[in-house]
Motif scaffolding. Sequence first.
Motif, mmCIF file in Angstrom:
data_model
loop_
_atom_site.group_PDB
_atom_site.id
_atom_site.type_symbol
_atom_site.label_atom_id
_atom_site.label_comp_id
_atom_site.label_asym_id
_atom_site.label_seq_id
_atom_site.Cartn_x
_atom_site.Cartn_y
_atom_site.Cartn_z
ATOM 1 N N THR A 33 34.522 -38.553 10.199
ATOM 2 C CA THR A 33 35.777 -38.119 9.108
ATOM 3 C C THR A 33 34.490 -37.367 7.587
ATOM 4 O O THR A 33 34.253 -37.837 7.329
ATOM 5 C CB THR A 33 36.418 -38.971 8.460
ATOM 6 O OG1 THR A 33 36.704 -39.373 10.382
ATOM 7 C CG2 THR A 33 37.170 -38.585 7.422
ATOM 8 N N THR A 35 34.674 -36.807 4.232
ATOM 9 C CA THR A 35 35.442 -37.334 2.672
ATOM 10 C C THR A 35 35.531 -36.778 1.590
ATOM 11 O O THR A 35 36.391 -37.047 0.806
ATOM 12 C CB THR A 35 34.982 -38.941 3.173
ATOM 13 O OG1 THR A 35 33.090 -39.432 2.158
ATOM 14 C CG2 THR A 35 35.250 -39.981 4.094
ATOM 15 N N SER A 48 38.478 -31.719 3.532
ATOM 16 C CA SER A 48 39.114 -33.328 3.113
ATOM 17 C C SER A 48 39.591 -35.062 3.959
ATOM 18 O O SER A 48 40.764 -34.514 4.129
ATOM 19 C CB SER A 48 39.260 -33.817 1.704
ATOM 20 O OG SER A 48 38.428 -34.803 1.230
ATOM 21 N N GLY A 49 38.781 -35.702 4.462
ATOM 22 C CA GLY A 49 39.407 -36.437 5.001
ATOM 23 C C GLY A 49 40.099 -35.375 6.852
ATOM 24 O O GLY A 49 40.069 -36.137 7.612
#
Length: 60
Positions: A33, A35, A48-49
């Motif tokens: 992931t 982040t 992001s994410g």
Amino acid sequence: MLTAKTDIAISADPNFRFYFVPTEKGVLKAEFTDTSCESPVSRSVCQSGKTYTKSYTVSP
């Protein structure tokens, strides 16, 4: 198993490896992931994410 905070010194398409010997048949799931989207190279396309997942069947 692994948490890494990478920076510009890491490739835009990195290759992380680790080795193990399975003791029984099953599925190994690799999940990554992003982040932070801190990489200056991929910032424009980063989400992001966003999670990337790949599963592998393993046996002893």
